[in-house]
Design an enzyme around this catalytic site. Sequence first.
Site, PDB file in Angstrom:
ATOM      1  N   ALA A  16     -11.239  55.410 -12.680  1.00 10.03           N
ATOM      2  CA  ALA A  16     -10.260  54.625 -12.117  1.00 10.03           C
ATOM      3  C   ALA A  16      -9.917  54.756 -10.631  1.00 10.03           C
ATOM      4  O   ALA A  16      -9.876  56.254 -10.361  1.00 10.03           O
ATOM      5  CB  ALA A  16      -8.916  54.658 -12.856  1.00 10.03           C
ATOM      6  N   GLY A  17      -9.866  54.230 -10.008  1.00 13.14           N
ATOM      7  CA  GLY A  17      -9.413  54.288  -8.631  1.00 13.14           C
ATOM      8  C   GLY A  17     -10.624  54.355  -7.520  1.00 13.14           C
ATOM      9  O   GLY A  17     -10.240  54.226  -6.344  1.00 13.14           O
ATOM     10  N   GLY A  21      -8.074  49.698 -10.621  1.00 14.33           N
ATOM     11  CA  GLY A  21      -8.318  48.642  -9.824  1.00 14.33           C
ATOM     12  C   GLY A  21      -7.699  48.670  -8.256  1.00 14.33           C
ATOM     13  O   GLY A  21      -7.830  47.641  -7.298  1.00 14.33           O
ATOM     14  N   ALA A  49     -15.347  50.153 -12.830  1.00 11.33           N
ATOM     15  CA  ALA A  49     -15.722  48.924 -13.109  1.00 11.33           C
ATOM     16  C   ALA A  49     -15.529  48.068 -11.745  1.00 11.33           C
ATOM     17  O   ALA A  49     -16.434  47.631 -11.123  1.00 11.33           O
ATOM     18  CB  ALA A  49     -14.898  48.257 -14.162  1.00 11.33           C
ATOM     19  N   LYS A  64     -12.487  54.750 -25.694  1.00 14.01           N
ATOM     20  CA  LYS A  64     -11.806  55.174 -24.532  1.00 14.01           C
ATOM     21  C   LYS A  64     -10.584  54.790 -24.582  1.00 14.01           C
ATOM     22  O   LYS A  64      -9.965  53.546 -24.834  1.00 14.01           O
ATOM     23  CB  LYS A  64     -12.374  54.214 -23.245  1.00 14.01           C
ATOM     24  CG  LYS A  64     -11.614  54.747 -22.132  1.00 14.01           C
ATOM     25  CD  LYS A  64     -11.806  53.680 -20.865  1.00 14.01           C
ATOM     26  CE  LYS A  64     -10.573  53.931 -19.752  1.00 14.01           C
ATOM     27  NZ  LYS A  64     -11.152  53.033 -18.353  1.00 14.01           N
TER      28      LYS A  64
END
Lengths: 66, 265
Positions: free
Chosen positions: B197-198, B168, B219, B107
């Site tokens: 992401a987001g 995040g 995550a 990644k």
Amino acid sequence: MTVLINGVVTEAEAGASLADVLAAHGVPERGVAVAMSGEVVPRASWASTPLRDGVVLEVLTAVQGG
Amino acid sequence: MGGAIAATGILDDPLLIGGREIGSRLIMGTGGAANLAVLERALVASGTALTTVAMRRLDAGGGPGVLALLERLGIEALPNTAGCRTAAEAVLTARLAREALGTDLVKLEVVADDRTLLPDPIELLDAAEQLVDDGFTVLPYTNDDPVLASKLADAGCAAVMPLGSPIGTGLGIRNPHNIEMIVAAMADRPVPVVLDAGIGTASEAAQAMELGCDAVLLATAVTRATDPEAMARAMRLAVEAGRLARGAGRIPRRFWAQASSPTAE
């Protein structure tokens, strides 16, 4: 001679190989990778890689992240 | 009956990245979990088959044992290049990850600054080209920019992973139209689109799939949720629901109401 392992100055015997120094430093054989002066040294070459005084080693492993 | 078969069909259709089959369309990250026990329950509940790890100095702490956990759960590790600011740093980190983990998957993250953690597009494309040349299966974390996504695909990346919003933040998908344009741009290529992401909650993961993304990577939304295990299950179901809805074909939007009961005439 001295080598820098992850930023820590470490004493090593003259003539020691990369494998010797890593073993003395307690580096496990699996799940780690080593860069010497910014280049990856494959595990198979550790024993045959000589060290020179002042060489910079980075030892990395996988941690939680991403 | 036929509908049920069609519905299961689209869920059984495997995610292919660089020719390899990934057993789940929810890719997880391991960052942010309070401890390995919490992480383990979340990973199991998510049903993920591929999960990111970061590369750090051996003695820097940060939880040795994550690799052993992934191995025990039968989850493939996807090393990232988090923290890298230049192509040179990212290429070295990817090569170290390949040596340490024995995988050519990476990644690719090359971020511009700490405040936004937004990808630096110029360094990213440079690193992607070098890593593809070096035999890596490159999954770049990229801006929600269809032009850059196409250039990364042209460079030989195995997937493109546009952000929904900064890492995040939990702000969801700020520019759904751009994500749809990226999906459209990749339609004729074997390059899956992974929304990365987001994501803050399950509806946003479903939305990513409804927009046509092939998978979702998240995550924080799980690991920092009040109940990570429950949120992981919610994300798993959301990804499935979104994919089913995408395949089912939503109704067109209308301005005025349209009666669904027979009109009295």
